[in-house]
Write a protein that holds these residues in place. Structure first.
Motif, PDB file in Angstrom:
ATOM      1  N   PHE A   1       0.688  -1.220   0.038  1.00 23.29           N
ATOM      2  CA  PHE A   1       0.027   0.076   0.016  1.00 23.29           C
ATOM      3  C   PHE A   1       0.675   1.144  -0.004  1.00 23.29           C
ATOM      4  CE2 PHE A   1      -2.340   3.246   2.324  1.00 23.29           C
ATOM      5  CZ  PHE A   1      -3.329   3.441   1.704  1.00 23.29           C
ATOM      6  N   ALA A   2       2.005   1.252   0.706  1.00 23.02           N
ATOM      7  CA  ALA A   2       2.794   2.603   0.857  1.00 23.02           C
ATOM      8  C   ALA A   2       3.565   2.748  -0.413  1.00 23.02           C
ATOM      9  CB  ALA A   2       3.885   2.196   1.916  1.00 23.02           C
ATOM     10  N   ILE A   3       4.005   1.665  -1.360  1.00 26.92           N
ATOM     11  CA  ILE A   3       4.666   1.767  -2.352  1.00 26.92           C
ATOM     12  C   ILE A   3       3.679   2.113  -3.463  1.00 26.92           C
ATOM     13  CG2 ILE A   3       5.600   0.267  -4.387  1.00 26.92           C
ATOM     14  CD1 ILE A   3       7.068  -1.383  -2.333  1.00 26.92           C
ATOM     15  N   VAL A   4       2.469   1.766  -3.449  1.00 31.26           N
ATOM     16  CA  VAL A   4       1.312   2.179  -4.371  1.00 31.26           C
ATOM     17  C   VAL A   4       1.103   3.833  -4.179  1.00 31.26           C
ATOM     18  CG1 VAL A   4      -1.068   2.065  -4.923  1.00 31.26           C
ATOM     19  CG2 VAL A   4       0.229  -0.134  -4.628  1.00 31.26           C
ATOM     20  N   LEU A   5       0.985   4.139  -2.809  1.00 32.14           N
ATOM     21  CA  LEU A   5       0.826   5.576  -2.599  1.00 32.14           C
ATOM     22  C   LEU A   5       1.890   6.273  -3.042  1.00 32.14           C
ATOM     23  CD1 LEU A   5      -1.389   7.016  -1.043  1.00 32.14           C
ATOM     24  CD2 LEU A   5       0.115   7.059   0.928  1.00 32.14           C
TER      25      LEU A   5
ATOM     26  N   GLY B   1       3.894   5.637  -5.563  1.00 26.79           N
ATOM     27  CA  GLY B   1       4.093   5.875  -6.614  1.00 26.79           C
ATOM     28  C   GLY B   1       2.913   6.898  -7.270  1.00 26.79           C
ATOM     29  N   ILE B   2       1.772   6.841  -6.663  1.00 26.12           N
ATOM     30  CA  ILE B   2       0.488   7.834  -7.249  1.00 26.12           C
ATOM     31  C   ILE B   2       1.140   9.112  -6.944  1.00 26.12           C
ATOM     32  CG2 ILE B   2      -1.788   8.600  -6.517  1.00 26.12           C
ATOM     33  CD1 ILE B   2      -2.367   5.426  -6.216  1.00 26.12           C
TER      34      ILE B   2
ATOM     35  N   LEU C   1       3.184  14.605  -8.618  1.00 22.73           N
ATOM     36  CA  LEU C   1       4.027  15.741  -8.690  1.00 22.73           C
ATOM     37  C   LEU C   1       4.659  15.771 -10.136  1.00 22.73           C
ATOM     38  CD1 LEU C   1       5.717  14.838  -5.373  1.00 22.73           C
ATOM     39  CD2 LEU C   1       4.441  16.898  -5.848  1.00 22.73           C
ATOM     40  N   TYR C   2       4.892  14.758 -10.655  1.00 21.04           N
ATOM     41  CA  TYR C   2       5.283  14.712 -11.970  1.00 21.04           C
ATOM     42  C   TYR C   2       4.493  15.867 -12.937  1.00 21.04           C
ATOM     43  CZ  TYR C   2       6.774  13.807 -17.004  1.00 21.04           C
ATOM     44  OH  TYR C   2       6.927  13.814 -18.235  1.00 21.04           O
ATOM     45  N   PHE C   3       3.163  15.348 -13.060  1.00 16.16           N
ATOM     46  CA  PHE C   3       2.235  16.096 -13.777  1.00 16.16           C
ATOM     47  C   PHE C   3       2.022  17.607 -13.399  1.00 16.16           C
ATOM     48  CE2 PHE C   3       0.967  11.843 -15.448  1.00 16.16           C
ATOM     49  CZ  PHE C   3       1.301  11.985 -16.728  1.00 16.16           C
ATOM     50  N   SER C   4       1.900  17.717 -11.969  1.00 13.21           N
ATOM     51  CA  SER C   4       1.721  19.101 -11.579  1.00 13.21           C
ATOM     52  C   SER C   4       3.060  19.983 -11.932  1.00 13.21           C
ATOM     53  CB  SER C   4       1.409  18.884 -10.065  1.00 13.21           C
ATOM     54  OG  SER C   4       2.483  18.692  -9.291  1.00 13.21           O
ATOM     55  N   TYR C   5       4.261  19.303 -11.823  1.00 12.99           N
ATOM     56  CA  TYR C   5       5.385  20.090 -11.997  1.00 12.99           C
ATOM     57  C   TYR C   5       5.510  20.608 -13.854  1.00 12.99           C
ATOM     58  CZ  TYR C   5      10.305  21.320 -12.852  1.00 12.99           C
ATOM     59  OH  TYR C   5      11.365  22.296 -13.060  1.00 12.99           O
TER      60      TYR C   5
END
Length: 139
Positions: A20-24, A26-27, A32-36
Motif C-alpha cells: 500500500f505504501a509503495i502504491v501511495l 507511486g501515485i 507531482l510529475y504532472f503538476s510540475y
C-alpha cells in the motif's frame, strides 16, 4: 501452533502495508510529475547590468539594473547588451535631480531608463527596467 498463525498474520499485515505504501508513493510521484510539468513557463527573460555608477555635480547614483524582455527577444537582448548598457548609463546620468528626491523616484527612474533604452535602440523590445539596487547620494 497458535503462535505460528499469529506470526503469519503479522507478516501478511506488513506485506500489505508495504505494498500500500509503495502504491501511495507511486501515485504521489505521478501527481507531482504532472503538476510540475503543467507549471506555466515565464514569457519573459531578464538581463542584468551593473552596478552602474554615475556622478554629476548634483548627485551620484549607484544602481544595479535588470532589463525585462519577451522570451522571443532574448537573443536580441544578448546581441545588443553593450549598446543597452551605454544607453542605460546615459539615461541614468541625465535624470532630473529634483525628481530623485520625490517619493516616487524609483518609478520615475525605471520609466526613464526603459523609455530611453527603447529610444536609443529604436525598438519596443524592452518591456520593463527594474532597479534591483539603487543608491542616490546628493553632492
Amino acid at each position: 501452533m497458535a503462535k505460528a498463525k499469529a506470526s503469519q498474520v503479522d507478516t501478511n499485515v506488513v506485506i500489505i502495508g508495504g505494498a500500500f505504501a509503495i502504491v501511495l508513493i507511486g501515485i504521489l510521484s505521478i501527481w507531482l510529475y504532472f503538476s510540475y510539468s503543467a507549471r506555466p513557463v515565464s514569457p519573459s527573460t531578464f538581463a542584468s547590468f551593473g552596478p552602474v555608477v554615475v556622478r554629476s555635480s548634483e548627485f551620484a547614483i549607484k544602481a544595479t539594473i535588470a532589463v525585462q524582455t519577451r522570451k522571443e527577444d532574448a537573443s536580441w537582448l544578448a546581441s545588443h547588451k553593450k549598446e543597452l548598457d551605454f544607453a542605460l548609463q546615459t539615461a541614468l546620468a541625465n535624470v532630473d535631480p529634483q525628481r530623485l528626491r520625490d517619493p516616487q523616484s524609483v518609478t520615475y527612474v525605471q520609466t526613464t531608463l526603459r523609455d530611453a533604452a527603447n529610444k536609443a535602440l529604436n525598438t519596443r523590445n524592452i518591456e520593463e527596467v527594474l532597479l534591483t539596487d539603487f543608491i542616490v547620494q546628493a553632492e
